[in-house]
Design an enzyme around this catalytic site. Structure first.
Site, PDB file in Angstrom:
ATOM      1  N   ASP A   1      34.281 -32.924 -24.947  1.00 23.31           N
ATOM      2  CA  ASP A   1      33.480 -33.447 -23.831  1.00 23.31           C
ATOM      3  C   ASP A   1      34.228 -34.448 -22.956  1.00 23.31           C
ATOM      4  O   ASP A   1      33.781 -34.733 -21.842  1.00 23.31           O
ATOM      5  CB  ASP A   1      32.218 -34.125 -24.365  1.00 23.31           C
ATOM      6  CG  ASP A   1      32.530 -35.483 -24.980  1.00 23.31           C
ATOM      7  OD1 ASP A   1      32.068 -36.500 -24.432  1.00 23.31           O
ATOM      8  OD2 ASP A   1      33.267 -35.532 -25.976  1.00 23.31           O
TER       9      ASP A   1
ATOM     10  N   ASP B   1      32.650 -36.990 -31.489  1.00 20.18           N
ATOM     11  CA  ASP B   1      31.718 -37.858 -30.765  1.00 20.18           C
ATOM     12  C   ASP B   1      31.284 -37.228 -29.452  1.00 20.18           C
ATOM     13  O   ASP B   1      32.112 -36.855 -28.620  1.00 20.18           O
ATOM     14  CB  ASP B   1      32.351 -39.219 -30.499  1.00 20.18           C
ATOM     15  CG  ASP B   1      32.557 -40.019 -31.777  1.00 20.18           C
ATOM     16  OD1 ASP B   1      32.027 -39.614 -32.817  1.00 20.18           O
ATOM     17  OD2 ASP B   1      33.253 -41.050 -31.734  1.00 20.18           O
TER      18      ASP B   1
ATOM     19  N   ASP C   1      36.070 -31.432 -31.088  1.00 22.59           N
ATOM     20  CA  ASP C   1      35.883 -32.874 -30.991  1.00 22.59           C
ATOM     21  C   ASP C   1      34.603 -33.241 -31.758  1.00 22.59           C
ATOM     22  O   ASP C   1      33.763 -32.375 -32.060  1.00 22.59           O
ATOM     23  CB  ASP C   1      35.759 -33.257 -29.511  1.00 22.59           C
ATOM     24  CG  ASP C   1      35.444 -34.719 -29.300  1.00 22.59           C
ATOM     25  OD1 ASP C   1      36.143 -35.566 -29.893  1.00 22.59           O
ATOM     26  OD2 ASP C   1      34.503 -35.017 -28.547  1.00 22.59           O
TER      27      ASP C   1
END
Length: 273
Positions: free
Chosen positions: A217, A15, A13
């Protein structure tokens, strides 16, 4: 790396994982990225960002690997990348839509808002300046974020109960939602886990067995981590984790790109990469 070992591939991922949540800075992970490159380990970006956004970021990162955009709705491979011989141009991409067409998703978002009175603003409603304000991106990146193929991000302004009701109606219509770091994403039934498996099959056809390592996250990373052989939850900006560790899923000891780097360095130290 011995020939009998599975070939590691990192799926990550962006961001609040490889990129800082607020500044989008990735420099704390630069050393770990260099260590992966030195070992010949591809880093496949798997993100809610668009292919247009990722093209720019890959140049900044010096990344030439395949990637997945729009939460797995799109996969992009440099032409010739999986051919045994050749030097593919990282910017000459073969793009495959794995999910739903964005036009269908946009039409559904508009129709449900009109019928049910939900409060949200979709990317299709936003100007470049609106995207800048909502995301903190610069104007060039914000313009690239609006070029979408397989998703419609919604800046949710309603209650959690309304979001659950919205998600149920989206599922009934044959589509799905994912909650990201900033937006609720309206998608087809292709997620980051599907994209990981799609890319893993293509890596395996060239390299043999693959050790898929995934880092994320947010809730929209859960399918990707579950599909990986080793998954890491990177700590969110407040230091918490999206879900407990357990089984093949671990906690990275740190927030954002610093946590990302710590996880990669631990795997190198443990001779997993």
């Amino acid at each position: 790396m011995s020939e009998s070992r599975a070939h590691p591939v990192v799926f990550t991922d962006l961001d609040a994982t490889l990129l800082d949540h607020d500044s989008y800075d990735w420099s704390p992970a630069a050393g770990a990225l260099a260590a992966l490159a030195a070992r010949g380990v591809p880093v496949c970006l798997c993100t809610s960002k668009t292919a247009a956004e990722i093209r720019v970021l890959r140049r900044q990162l010096g990344n030439d690997a395949p990637f997945a955009a729009e939460n797995g709705g799109v996969a992009a491979v440099p032409r010739g990348y999986f051919e045994p011989s050749g030097a593919p141009d990282p910017d000459d991409l073969v793009v495959s839509t794995l999910g739903a067409d964005r036009r269908e998703l946009r039409a559904l978002a508009v129709a449900l808002r009109e019928r049910q009175g939900y409060r949200y603003v979709g990317f299709g409603d936003m100007t470049v300046d609106d995207v800048v304000e909502a995301t903190g991106l610069d104007r060039e990146a914000a313009a690239a974020a609006r070029i979408r193929d397989a998703s419609e991000p919604l800046l949710w302004q309603d209650s959690e109960a309304a979001e659950r009701d919205f998600a149920a109606r989206v599922e009934a219509a044959g589509f799905t939602t994912r909650r990201g770091g900033r937006f609720v994403h309206l998608l087809g039934h292709a997620d980051k886990g599907d994209a990981l498996n799609w890319l893993k099959q293509r890596f395996a056809a060239v390299h043999g067995p693959i050790l898929a390592i995934a880092l994320g996250d947010s809730a929209n990373d859960a399918d990707m981590l579950a599909a990986a052989d080793i998954g890491y939850w990177v700590a969110r900006p407040d230091g918490s984790y999206q879900a407990p560790a357990g089984g093949s899923i671990r906690h990275a000891p740190g927030i954002g790109p610093a946590g990302w780097a710590a996880a990669v360095e631990a795997m190198i130290d443990n001779n997993e990469i």
